[in-house]
Design a protein around this motif. Structure first.
Motif, PDB file in Angstrom:
ATOM      1  N   PRO A 285     -28.408  27.016   2.596  1.00 50.44           N
ATOM      2  CA  PRO A 285     -28.598  27.564   3.944  1.00 50.44           C
ATOM      3  C   PRO A 285     -27.268  28.046   4.515  1.00 50.44           C
ATOM      4  CG  PRO A 285     -29.645  25.407   3.728  1.00 50.44           C
ATOM      5  CD  PRO A 285     -28.782  25.599   2.526  1.00 50.44           C
ATOM      6  N   CYS A 286     -27.281  29.182   5.153  1.00 47.81           N
ATOM      7  CA  CYS A 286     -26.096  29.693   5.844  1.00 47.81           C
ATOM      8  C   CYS A 286     -25.766  28.737   6.990  1.00 47.81           C
ATOM      9  CB  CYS A 286     -26.368  31.093   6.372  1.00 47.81           C
ATOM     10  SG  CYS A 286     -25.099  31.739   7.482  1.00 47.81           S
ATOM     11  N   PRO A 287     -24.520  28.287   7.128  1.00 44.61           N
ATOM     12  CA  PRO A 287     -24.183  27.339   8.185  1.00 44.61           C
ATOM     13  C   PRO A 287     -24.258  27.933   9.589  1.00 44.61           C
ATOM     14  CG  PRO A 287     -22.209  28.051   7.038  1.00 44.61           C
ATOM     15  CD  PRO A 287     -23.365  28.585   6.258  1.00 44.61           C
ATOM     16  N   CYS A 288     -24.329  29.264   9.661  1.00 49.72           N
ATOM     17  CA  CYS A 288     -24.377  29.908  10.980  1.00 49.72           C
ATOM     18  C   CYS A 288     -25.797  30.164  11.474  1.00 49.72           C
ATOM     19  CB  CYS A 288     -23.601  31.230  10.946  1.00 49.72           C
ATOM     20  SG  CYS A 288     -21.834  31.028  10.619  1.00 49.72           S
ATOM     21  N   CYS A 289     -26.727  30.425  10.531  1.00 46.32           N
ATOM     22  CA  CYS A 289     -28.082  30.775  10.975  1.00 46.32           C
ATOM     23  C   CYS A 289     -29.180  30.036  10.233  1.00 46.32           C
ATOM     24  CB  CYS A 289     -28.304  32.279  10.840  1.00 46.32           C
ATOM     25  SG  CYS A 289     -28.405  32.837   9.113  1.00 46.32           S
ATOM     26  N   GLY A 290     -28.853  29.393   9.112  1.00 46.99           N
ATOM     27  CA  GLY A 290     -29.859  28.656   8.350  1.00 46.99           C
ATOM     28  C   GLY A 290     -30.565  29.455   7.293  1.00 46.99           C
ATOM     29  N   ARG A 291     -30.332  30.784   7.242  1.00 47.88           N
ATOM     30  CA  ARG A 291     -30.954  31.586   6.187  1.00 47.88           C
ATOM     31  C   ARG A 291     -30.401  31.168   4.829  1.00 47.88           C
ATOM     32  NH1 ARG A 291     -29.657  35.619  10.093  1.00 47.88           N
ATOM     33  NH2 ARG A 291     -31.483  36.720  10.922  1.00 47.88           N
ATOM     34  N   ARG A 292     -31.240  31.234   3.801  1.00 49.74           N
ATOM     35  CA  ARG A 292     -30.785  30.927   2.455  1.00 49.74           C
ATOM     36  C   ARG A 292     -29.910  32.061   1.955  1.00 49.74           C
ATOM     37  NH1 ARG A 292     -33.064  26.557   0.404  1.00 49.74           N
ATOM     38  NH2 ARG A 292     -32.579  27.118  -1.747  1.00 49.74           N
ATOM     39  N   SER A 293     -28.763  31.688   1.337  1.00 45.29           N
ATOM     40  CA  SER A 293     -27.786  32.695   0.942  1.00 45.29           C
ATOM     41  C   SER A 293     -27.027  32.230  -0.291  1.00 45.29           C
ATOM     42  CB  SER A 293     -26.795  32.945   2.090  1.00 45.29           C
ATOM     43  OG  SER A 293     -25.705  33.741   1.666  1.00 45.29           O
ATOM     44  N   PRO A 294     -26.788  33.138  -1.259  1.00 50.39           N
ATOM     45  CA  PRO A 294     -25.975  32.771  -2.414  1.00 50.39           C
ATOM     46  C   PRO A 294     -24.499  32.636  -2.062  1.00 50.39           C
ATOM     47  CG  PRO A 294     -26.564  35.082  -2.518  1.00 50.39           C
ATOM     48  CD  PRO A 294     -27.332  34.507  -1.369  1.00 50.39           C
TER      49      PRO A 294
ATOM     50  N   LEU B 188     -21.444  31.589   0.946  1.00 48.00           N
ATOM     51  CA  LEU B 188     -21.299  30.546   1.966  1.00 48.00           C
ATOM     52  C   LEU B 188     -21.924  30.983   3.281  1.00 48.00           C
ATOM     53  CD1 LEU B 188     -20.208  27.917   3.103  1.00 48.00           C
ATOM     54  CD2 LEU B 188     -17.993  29.025   3.397  1.00 48.00           C
ATOM     55  N   ILE B 189     -21.646  32.227   3.697  1.00 48.93           N
ATOM     56  CA  ILE B 189     -22.240  32.798   4.903  1.00 48.93           C
ATOM     57  C   ILE B 189     -23.112  33.966   4.474  1.00 48.93           C
ATOM     58  CG2 ILE B 189     -21.770  33.978   7.092  1.00 48.93           C
ATOM     59  CD1 ILE B 189     -19.183  32.499   7.289  1.00 48.93           C
ATOM     60  N   CYS B 190     -24.301  34.063   5.016  1.00 45.60           N
ATOM     61  CA  CYS B 190     -25.224  35.138   4.628  1.00 45.60           C
ATOM     62  C   CYS B 190     -24.667  36.493   5.045  1.00 45.60           C
ATOM     63  CB  CYS B 190     -26.601  34.903   5.233  1.00 45.60           C
ATOM     64  SG  CYS B 190     -26.714  35.234   7.015  1.00 45.60           S
ATOM     65  N   GLY B 191     -25.184  37.552   4.434  1.00 42.71           N
ATOM     66  CA  GLY B 191     -24.707  38.895   4.706  1.00 42.71           C
ATOM     67  C   GLY B 191     -24.852  39.281   6.166  1.00 42.71           C
ATOM     68  N   HIS B 192     -25.965  38.887   6.788  1.00 43.45           N
ATOM     69  CA  HIS B 192     -26.193  39.223   8.194  1.00 43.45           C
ATOM     70  C   HIS B 192     -25.111  38.608   9.070  1.00 43.45           C
ATOM     71  CE1 HIS B 192     -28.261  39.834  12.018  1.00 43.45           C
ATOM     72  NE2 HIS B 192     -28.046  38.549  12.270  1.00 43.45           N
ATOM     73  N   CYS B 193     -24.819  37.325   8.865  1.00 44.89           N
ATOM     74  CA  CYS B 193     -23.821  36.660   9.702  1.00 44.89           C
ATOM     75  C   CYS B 193     -22.415  37.178   9.406  1.00 44.89           C
ATOM     76  CB  CYS B 193     -23.887  35.144   9.496  1.00 44.89           C
ATOM     77  SG  CYS B 193     -25.362  34.392  10.239  1.00 44.89           S
ATOM     78  N   GLN B 194     -22.138  37.506   8.144  1.00 41.35           N
ATOM     79  CA  GLN B 194     -20.838  38.095   7.833  1.00 41.35           C
ATOM     80  C   GLN B 194     -20.638  39.395   8.596  1.00 41.35           C
ATOM     81  OE1 GLN B 194     -19.073  38.208   3.965  1.00 41.35           O
ATOM     82  NE2 GLN B 194     -20.496  36.695   3.145  1.00 41.35           N
ATOM     83  N   ARG B 195     -21.667  40.225   8.632  1.00 43.55           N
ATOM     84  CA  ARG B 195     -21.558  41.498   9.379  1.00 43.55           C
ATOM     85  C   ARG B 195     -21.362  41.238  10.867  1.00 43.55           C
ATOM     86  NH1 ARG B 195     -25.489  42.764   5.481  1.00 43.55           N
ATOM     87  NH2 ARG B 195     -27.191  42.250   6.900  1.00 43.55           N
ATOM     88  N   GLN B 196     -22.051  40.239  11.392  1.00 45.15           N
ATOM     89  CA  GLN B 196     -21.891  39.911  12.807  1.00 45.15           C
ATOM     90  C   GLN B 196     -20.464  39.418  13.100  1.00 45.15           C
ATOM     91  OE1 GLN B 196     -24.235  40.139  15.440  1.00 45.15           O
ATOM     92  NE2 GLN B 196     -25.208  41.450  13.903  1.00 45.15           N
ATOM     93  N   LEU B 197     -19.938  38.589  12.225  1.00 43.48           N
ATOM     94  CA  LEU B 197     -18.593  38.062  12.424  1.00 43.48           C
ATOM     95  C   LEU B 197     -17.545  39.165  12.297  1.00 43.48           C
ATOM     96  CD1 LEU B 197     -18.944  34.694  10.493  1.00 43.48           C
ATOM     97  CD2 LEU B 197     -18.433  34.940  12.930  1.00 43.48           C
ATOM     98  N   GLN B 198     -17.777  40.122  11.419  1.00 40.74           N
ATOM     99  CA  GLN B 198     -16.812  41.201  11.249  1.00 40.74           C
ATOM    100  C   GLN B 198     -16.660  42.039  12.521  1.00 40.74           C
ATOM    101  OE1 GLN B 198     -14.765  41.735   8.671  1.00 40.74           O
ATOM    102  NE2 GLN B 198     -15.585  39.942   7.620  1.00 40.74           N
TER     103      GLN B 198
END
Length: 220
Positions: A14-23, A25-35
């Motif tokens: 699970p992504c620690p930021c949103c809970g989505r399953r991700s290969p 550490l942080i899912c692609g959606h949250c990485q884009r948001q953080l960027q």
């Protein structure tokens, strides 16, 4: 097909930021948001007595991610943020060079026991892993259990931080130090830490943080 599915099941968390399953550490959606929080330049001028290097602006997705790190038991985020900060640091040609030791802002032992880790030390470890700079994790000791700064006025912050630190181990006279923390707001904490170091003839050449409050920052 079975083994591919099994590998996917075993190594997707699970992504620690949103809970989505991700290969990752942080899912692609949250990485884009953080960027979207990343700063155009990691060097922020006019923010204190020392050069301030910040990866991002404290707000929105980055503010929430730091909260997940500190309060939701996701220490792995600290190391990752330190690595992102290191990449930004290395890309900045105006960064200090030479023999520099990284010193994380420490937690008081009671708070460290409660949280289980010092987020500033995790960030510093990720930063040093990429930059190759030496780390002095016990360079400073917090001897005063200060109140949370966000609820205090500037004058109260200064009183709260007074005599908060003492010199620890791993540093010598005339060392040059980078202080590391998760967030920079008014700079009261790092200034107090720097005064402790300077009283032992240890100079502070800069401050590195994952996020700085929006004053004077510009997004990429």
């Amino acid at each position: 097909m079975f083994w591919r599915s099994l590998r996917t099941l075993l190594f997707v968390n699970p992504c620690p930021c949103c809970g989505r399953r991700s290969p990752a550490l942080i899912c692609g959606h949250c990485q884009r948001q953080l960027q979207t929080c990343q700063l155009k330049s990691s060097l922020l001028n006019g923010r204190g007595l020392f050069p301030l290097f910040a990866w991002g602006s404290y707000g929105g997705p980055l503010k929430r991610a730091i909260a997940h790190l500190k309060y939701d038991q996701h220490p792995e985020l600290g190391v990752l943020f330190g690595q992102w900060l290191a990449e930004s640091w290395l890309a900045n040609p105006t960064r200090p060079t030479g023999a520099i030791t990284v010193v994380p802002i420490p937690l008081h032992p009671e708070k460290l026991k409660q949280r289980g880790f010092n987020q500033a030390e995790l960030i510093a470890r990720g930063f040093c892993r990429i930059t190759g700079l030496p780390l002095a994790p016990q360079g400073l000791i917090r001897q005063k259990n200060t109140l949370a700064m966000f609820q205090l006025s500037l004058a109260d912050r200064q009183r709260n931080a007074m005599n908060a630190f003492r010199l620890g181990s791993g540093l010598k006279r005339h060392h040059h130090v980078l202080l590391c923390d998760d967030i920079y707001t008014t700079g009261t904490t790092v200034q107090t830490a720097a005064q402790t170091l300077q009283s032992h003839n240890i100079s502070v050449c800069g401050v590195i943080v994952v996020a700085a409050t929006p004053q004077g920052t510009h997004h990429a």
